[in-house]
Design a protein around this motif. Structure first.
Motif, PDB file in Angstrom:
ATOM      1  N   GLU A 164       0.886  -1.334  -0.063  1.00  0.00           N
ATOM      2  CA  GLU A 164       0.041  -0.054  -0.153  1.00  0.00           C
ATOM      3  C   GLU A 164       0.770   1.349   0.068  1.00  0.00           C
ATOM      4  O   GLU A 164       0.672   2.148  -0.721  1.00  0.00           O
ATOM      5  N   THR A 165       2.013   1.264   0.486  1.00  0.00           N
ATOM      6  CA  THR A 165       3.022   2.395   0.720  1.00  0.00           C
ATOM      7  C   THR A 165       3.621   2.627  -0.608  1.00  0.00           C
ATOM      8  O   THR A 165       3.868   3.675  -1.131  1.00  0.00           O
ATOM      9  N   ARG A 192       2.187   1.839  -3.116  1.00  0.00           N
ATOM     10  CA  ARG A 192       1.252   2.368  -4.218  1.00  0.00           C
ATOM     11  C   ARG A 192       1.131   3.919  -3.819  1.00  0.00           C
ATOM     12  O   ARG A 192       0.886   4.724  -5.095  1.00  0.00           O
ATOM     13  N   THR A 193       1.129   4.074  -2.601  1.00  0.00           N
ATOM     14  CA  THR A 193       0.729   5.612  -2.324  1.00  0.00           C
ATOM     15  C   THR A 193       2.018   6.696  -2.767  1.00  0.00           C
ATOM     16  O   THR A 193       1.933   7.693  -3.323  1.00  0.00           O
ATOM     17  N   SER A 230       2.107   7.221  -6.120  1.00  0.00           N
ATOM     18  CA  SER A 230       1.006   7.998  -6.834  1.00  0.00           C
ATOM     19  C   SER A 230       0.105   7.233  -7.641  1.00  0.00           C
ATOM     20  O   SER A 230      -0.434   7.685  -8.360  1.00  0.00           O
ATOM     21  N   GLY A 231      -0.075   5.778  -7.590  1.00  0.00           N
ATOM     22  CA  GLY A 231      -0.809   4.779  -8.287  1.00  0.00           C
ATOM     23  C   GLY A 231      -0.276   4.473  -9.668  1.00  0.00           C
ATOM     24  O   GLY A 231      -0.816   3.678 -10.141  1.00  0.00           O
ATOM     25  N   GLU A 250       5.798  16.532  -4.864  1.00  0.00           N
ATOM     26  CA  GLU A 250       4.710  16.179  -3.676  1.00  0.00           C
ATOM     27  C   GLU A 250       4.398  17.131  -2.329  1.00  0.00           C
ATOM     28  O   GLU A 250       3.496  17.119  -1.958  1.00  0.00           O
TER      29      GLU A 250
END
Length: 548
Positions: A71-72, A74-75, A78-79, A291
């Motif tokens: 999940e990290t 992915r985050t 930024s997908g 970001e």
């Protein structure tokens, strides 16, 4: 001209960094004959770059941490990831690193007292993970015997120029040995581990053998590339110790000025934002990212250098603050003094450098490309990382997918036959070395930190005006230099097309004319080559960009 095969092998591995070595050993352990080639000496490329103390390898802190790490990824990305590839990556991290250690490579581990220090939290991450350290010294101590025991043969100083295609599959490679001997190597499968695209830029924190040739050859063979607009840009030493990587964990004690001794970062900050806030944010990651407010530091460097026509800005350390640093920071300065002869008391000139590619040839979860018989691993690939990349996952990527590529190639080669001859078009482009340097300067100036439609068009116009007509080859050395130029032109065009398509700022991709993220553009950009005839010279690659 036609070349008869002079060397044959089941698996041909192109590139001998950590990804190539892992691929070679894994294929050999499956019972295949393996030839490991390198354009320089064996054990080269970014893995063995002398400008850094070593590399971190991070992985899940226990099985329950795997989903959180994914999940990290992915985050932080930024997908912009391939879900299947990223999952295979996260799930294979610890077992692959453990396998490397079991082969005999000594890995560093944080001491019990230091394991909780915030410096061991990887770049862009938010928590401690399992951490291992990989140094060049330990690799060079163990890898030669590992290759010998595995039966892997080595061929250094072979510069691959084209992947040989036969009946729609990769069947070897042609290139030049020792810059003077044209050679066709026949293989049942090919593994590309040729590194990233650092060679497209004048300033790069890579060895000089890391260029665009391997990626361009794969794309000419029919492979697609993904995420080319995302790359890691880091601060590095201009002097002393040219091309040494600046350690972001020392931002807390860093003081930056122009050549006259005047602070300059504040000139580029929005009203109300303090320089220390920017430095604190920037200390969380080595590479540039659009970001957070950390971006203003890199933008300030870029703008100030362009305005003052200078080769870098001044760094001086606050020694009192530095002395309160962690074990991690003190280890870095010990290495800096011992290996580079640089002390914290010295004035250091810094500038932004291209460091690593986040994108490259698209592979699946087993390291297969879209070209039958061609597998890829390491920094030349894309899909497992996104717009930004967690620290410690680049080298780990080479280990995980190097092992996958070797095993996949070994399985593919089981029922394949060798091809006896290959076609080679030797050519010469006048002044190829000078033209390549001019291209690198243009990319550094107009397609680096701050991008815009205007700056991208400048690169496109520069490439359009280049004289790239192919003449008859005069020597193998001329052919090598000309092929490198043409490959660099192709990949520069591929990169700027991806940069142009992404009309937003996301992760490491920053557009001055589109400074904010646009969620409607939350898709990966894929680029492939097609042949067109330009107004000047012979056909070179043009690009179709698309999102998926």
């Amino acid at each position: 001209m036609k070349l008869k095969k002079r060397i044959e092998t089941d698996i041909l591995v192109i590139g001998s960094g950590i990804a190539g070595v892992c691929a070679a050993v894994s294929a050999a352990r499956e019972g295949r004959s393996v030839l490991l080639t390198s354009s320089a000496n064996t054990f080269s490329g970014s893995t063995f770059y002398p400008g850094t103390w070593g590399f971190g390898l991070v992985g899940p802190d226990g099985e329950e941490d795997t989903e959180e790490l994914l999940e990290t990824i992915r985050t932080v990305g930024s997908g912009m990831i391939n879900e299947k590839v990223a999952r295979a990556f996260a799930e294979g991290l610890n077992s692959s690193v453990d396998e490397l250690e079991a082969l005999g490579v000594e890995l560093m581990k944080p001491s019990g007292d230091a394991s909780g220090e915030k410096e061991y939290i990887p770049c862009f991450d938010h928590k401690h993970r399992r951490w291992r350290g990989l140094t060049k010294k330990n690799l060079l101590r163990s890898l030669p015997s590992i290759l010998e025991e595995s039966g892997v043969k080595e061929l250094p100083f072979f510069q691959m120029t084209e992947i040989v295609m036969n009946d729609g599959r990769a069947s070897g490679a042609v290139g030049v040995l020792n810059r003077k001997d044209t050679l066709y190597i026949a293989a049942k499968a090919v593994v590309l581990a040729s590194g990233g695209l650092g060679g497209l830029y004048r300033r790069r924190l890579t060895t000089d053998d890391v260029d665009a040739t391997g990626t361009a050859a794969a794309m000419r063979a029919g492979a697609e590339a993904v995420n080319l607009e995302f790359m890691q840009i880091m601060l590095g030493f201009v002097r002393p110790a040219f091309k040494t990587i600046y350690n972001e964990k020392t931002f807390f004690a860093s003081r930056f000025t122009d050549r006259e001794g005047n602070p300059f970062i504040g000139r580029y900050l929005p009203f109300g934002l303090k320089e220390q806030e920017v430095l604190d944010a920037r200390s969380l990651h080595g590479p540039f990212s659009s970001e957070t407010v950390s971006r203003y530091l890199d933008i300030a460097f870029s703008k100030e250098m362009a305005k003052g026509n200078t080769d870098g800005m001044v760094l001086r350390y606050d020694l009192e603050r530095l002395n309160s640093g962690s074990e991690f920071v003190k280890e870095y300065f010990r290495w800096l003094k011992d290996e580079k002869g640089v002390s914290a008391e010295e004035e250091i000139i810094l500038a932004p450098f291209m460091h690593a590619s986040n994108g490259g040839i698209e592979i699946d979860e087993n390291a297969k490309t879209s070209v039958p018989g061609l597998f890829a691993c390491g920094e030349c690939t894309g899909g497992m990382h996104g717009a930004d990349r967690i620290g410690g996952l680049s080298t780990a990527n080479g280990i995980v997918f190097g092992m996958k590529a070797g095993r996949s190639a070994a399985g593919y080669a089981e029922d394949k036959e060798l091809v006896e001859e290959a076609e080679l078009e030797a050519f010469n482009i006048a002044d190829s070395k000078e033209k390549l340097e001019a291209l690198r300067e243009t990319m550094y100036r107009d397609a680096f930190i701050a991008r815009s439609s205007e700056s991208i068009e400048k690169v496109r116009d520069f490439i359009g005006r280049m004289e790239l007509a192919k003449g008859r080859g005069t020597s193998d050395s001329d052919y090598l230099d000309s092929n490198r130029l043409l490959s660099s032109v192709e990949m520069a065009r591929a990169c700027i097309e991806a940069m142009d398509l992404r009309k937003e700022s996301r992760g490491s991709h920053y557009r001055e004319d589109h400074p904010y993220k646009d969620e409607s553009l939350g898709k990966m950009i894929r680029v492939r080559l097609k042949k067109v005839r330009l107004k000047k010279g012979e056909p070179i690659a043009a690009f179709t960009g698309g999102t998926k």
